[in-house]
Design a protein around this motif. Sequence first.
Motif, mmCIF file in Angstrom:
data_model
loop_
_atom_site.group_PDB
_atom_site.id
_atom_site.type_symbol
_atom_site.label_atom_id
_atom_site.label_comp_id
_atom_site.label_asym_id
_atom_site.label_seq_id
_atom_site.Cartn_x
_atom_site.Cartn_y
_atom_site.Cartn_z
ATOM 1 N N GLU A 1 7.513 4.127 -10.102
ATOM 2 C CA GLU A 1 6.725 3.275 -9.197
ATOM 3 C C GLU A 1 7.063 1.801 -9.342
ATOM 4 N N ALA A 2 7.311 1.334 -10.562
ATOM 5 C CA ALA A 2 7.616 -0.081 -10.775
ATOM 6 C C ALA A 2 8.894 -0.473 -10.054
ATOM 7 N N MET A 3 9.928 0.366 -10.159
ATOM 8 C CA MET A 3 11.181 0.049 -9.474
ATOM 9 C C MET A 3 11.019 0.155 -7.968
ATOM 10 N N ALA A 4 10.257 1.155 -7.500
ATOM 11 C CA ALA A 4 10.037 1.300 -6.056
ATOM 12 C C ALA A 4 9.338 0.074 -5.490
ATOM 13 N N ARG A 5 8.331 -0.426 -6.218
ATOM 14 C CA ARG A 5 7.640 -1.637 -5.771
ATOM 15 C C ARG A 5 8.601 -2.817 -5.729
ATOM 16 N N HIS A 6 9.466 -2.923 -6.730
ATOM 17 C CA HIS A 6 10.421 -4.031 -6.774
ATOM 18 C C HIS A 6 11.365 -3.979 -5.566
ATOM 19 N N LEU A 7 11.858 -2.801 -5.246
ATOM 20 C CA LEU A 7 12.786 -2.678 -4.123
ATOM 21 C C LEU A 7 12.117 -3.062 -2.800
ATOM 22 N N LEU A 8 10.905 -2.569 -2.568
ATOM 23 C CA LEU A 8 10.201 -2.896 -1.323
ATOM 24 C C LEU A 8 9.856 -4.384 -1.246
ATOM 25 N N THR A 9 9.552 -4.978 -2.407
ATOM 26 C CA THR A 9 9.162 -6.388 -2.434
ATOM 27 C C THR A 9 10.357 -7.308 -2.228
ATOM 28 N N GLU A 10 11.468 -7.003 -2.866
ATOM 29 C CA GLU A 10 12.628 -7.887 -2.833
ATOM 30 C C GLU A 10 13.580 -7.600 -1.681
ATOM 31 N N ALA A 11 13.479 -6.456 -1.056
ATOM 32 C CA ALA A 11 14.381 -6.117 0.042
ATOM 33 C C ALA A 11 14.100 -7.014 1.248
ATOM 34 N N GLU A 12 15.104 -7.116 2.123
ATOM 35 C CA GLU A 12 14.885 -7.810 3.387
ATOM 36 C C GLU A 12 13.725 -7.136 4.120
ATOM 37 N N PRO A 13 12.802 -7.920 4.682
ATOM 38 C CA PRO A 13 11.640 -7.305 5.341
ATOM 39 C C PRO A 13 12.011 -6.260 6.391
ATOM 40 N N VAL A 14 13.095 -6.514 7.162
ATOM 41 C CA VAL A 14 13.463 -5.548 8.206
ATOM 42 C C VAL A 14 13.903 -4.223 7.597
ATOM 43 N N VAL A 15 14.473 -4.270 6.383
ATOM 44 C CA VAL A 15 14.868 -3.038 5.703
ATOM 45 C C VAL A 15 13.635 -2.282 5.239
ATOM 46 N N ALA A 16 12.708 -2.998 4.619
ATOM 47 C CA ALA A 16 11.469 -2.361 4.175
ATOM 48 C C ALA A 16 10.714 -1.739 5.339
ATOM 49 N N VAL A 17 10.686 -2.437 6.461
ATOM 50 C CA VAL A 17 10.003 -1.918 7.650
ATOM 51 C C VAL A 17 10.689 -0.648 8.145
ATOM 52 N N ALA A 18 12.025 -0.653 8.182
ATOM 53 C CA ALA A 18 12.760 0.521 8.657
ATOM 54 C C ALA A 18 12.461 1.745 7.804
ATOM 55 N N VAL A 19 12.268 1.541 6.509
ATOM 56 C CA VAL A 19 11.960 2.657 5.608
ATOM 57 C C VAL A 19 10.509 3.110 5.782
ATOM 58 N N LEU A 20 9.590 2.161 5.818
ATOM 59 C CA LEU A 20 8.171 2.504 5.879
ATOM 60 C C LEU A 20 7.761 3.118 7.211
ATOM 61 N N THR A 21 8.458 2.784 8.284
ATOM 62 C CA THR A 21 8.095 3.351 9.590
ATOM 63 C C THR A 21 8.312 4.858 9.639
ATOM 64 N N GLN A 22 9.076 5.399 8.709
ATOM 65 C CA GLN A 22 9.324 6.842 8.714
ATOM 66 C C GLN A 22 8.206 7.626 8.024
ATOM 67 N N MET A 23 7.279 6.909 7.403
ATOM 68 C CA MET A 23 6.161 7.567 6.720
ATOM 69 C C MET A 23 5.010 7.824 7.681
ATOM 70 N N GLU A 24 4.175 8.743 7.325
ATOM 71 C CA GLU A 24 2.918 8.928 8.046
ATOM 72 C C GLU A 24 2.011 7.729 7.782
ATOM 73 N N THR A 25 1.045 7.507 8.653
ATOM 74 C CA THR A 25 0.212 6.311 8.586
ATOM 75 C C THR A 25 -0.497 6.160 7.239
ATOM 76 N N GLU A 26 -1.086 7.237 6.752
ATOM 77 C CA GLU A 26 -1.834 7.150 5.488
ATOM 78 C C GLU A 26 -0.906 6.872 4.304
ATOM 79 N N GLU A 27 0.251 7.532 4.288
ATOM 80 C CA GLU A 27 1.207 7.318 3.206
ATOM 81 C C GLU A 27 1.717 5.881 3.234
ATOM 82 N N ARG A 28 1.961 5.370 4.432
ATOM 83 C CA ARG A 28 2.440 3.990 4.574
ATOM 84 C C ARG A 28 1.402 3.010 4.034
ATOM 85 N N ALA A 29 0.135 3.248 4.346
ATOM 86 C CA ALA A 29 -0.927 2.369 3.854
ATOM 87 C C ALA A 29 -1.002 2.400 2.333
ATOM 88 N N THR A 30 -0.766 3.565 1.756
ATOM 89 C CA THR A 30 -0.775 3.677 0.285
ATOM 90 C C THR A 30 0.330 2.825 -0.331
#
Length: 440
Positions: free
Chosen positions: A70-99
């Motif tokens: 989880e620590a590394m996953a948080r780091h990747l989402l935080t430090e990645a380009e926002p458009v990259v993070a968005v492209a990844v998170l849009t593939q999740m279901e709404t509840e999972e994305r909110a988590t």
Amino acid sequence: MSVETFPSAEAALSHRFLLDYPYEAARLFEAMPASNAAALMAVQPPHATLRAWEALAPDVALAVLEKLPEAMARHLLTEAEPVVAVAVLTQMETEERATWLGRLDPEVGKEIGELLAYEHDCAGRLMDPRVSPLRTGMTVAEAIERLRQIRRDGLRELFVVDDEGRLSGRIEVQDLALAERDLPLVDITRRVVAFVSDLDPREDVVEMMQNHPITVLPVVNVSGRFIGVIRQAELMTAVEEETSLDMLTMVGASPDERALSSPMFAVKKRLPWLQINLLTAFLAAAVVGMFESTIAQFTALAVLLPVVAGQSGNAGAQALAVTMRGLMLREISLRHWPAVVGKEAMTGLVNGLAVAFTTGLAVYVWSKSLALVAVIVLAMVISMLAAGLAGALVPILLRRFGQDPATASSIILTTVTDVVGFFSFLGIAAMFAPLLAAGG
């Protein structure tokens, strides 16, 4: 030499490889199971894996993210380009994305959350973000293996991206199946016919579908990265909604209203335009009132008045529909207004002359009055010419002043055609009053 020397040397080489060749590393990660890729990334410093993770296809990046600590996953989402993070998170279901957003720093989570919240009428809301693009450097065999990992039904057309995830071409599944396995993928890649940005309005999506014979429309973000597709069903829905929206706004109804909306909601949305329409109706009535004595003297005018108003209204509606369609499909822009107005003026004049001839014959057979024929003929030509001009100018002027050209345009046009039709007919009748009184 210690036995630990070889593992440490391997880790150092992997660290340098990830830093210096992130795109090549991403290709290797995409070719292996997500769990293996995550295991290799997990033993590296987060900053070393960031660029390689950003270069992964969105579906692979998500699969790897879910298997990382989880620590590394948080780091990747935080430090990645926002458009990259968005492209990844849009593939999740709404509840999972909110988590996942809840695990991030509040400021970062808020920023990414705002980027995820597409407007209701833009391409991003219509797209399916669950995409699995192919890489330009792949062979046919590698591409087929990638498809086996995806295991997704209904794929007829695949899209190819470069090392940075930018859209570069498309491949028909049939071409891929029939090609030699050692053939470079680039040899069977076709040009992308059309694509839209995720922030493009629904009108642009509809235009793309109407201008190109496509069943799947690729979507890219602001940096050109391929992030999703709009499929046939969504394309047809967009066309239907855009058509119904124009029908509603042209008559002053709200695009938010539905057939089963509550009566009070419908009243709230419709009543303001009905009040405006009432004012314009009084304006038309005032024109008739100006010539009350003329109508009282020649009752035949009251019979023929609706004929002039009806024909001019129909002519204006035709010009309005054609001009609206041109603006919506981007066939014309504001700089084309002289040509559009000139064309509609000429059309209105010729149609006016033709309709006036037919009307004049009918009026003569009915009344045997040449003066009344002259009145109806002149009024018909003038009112239909004015209706053509108004039908072209109303939407163009609305667009010129930054308004939606569909907004209540039919209400405005009806007012113009009624006032001009009434005024021209009754005004000419007043001028010909001596001849009408003489029965000429």
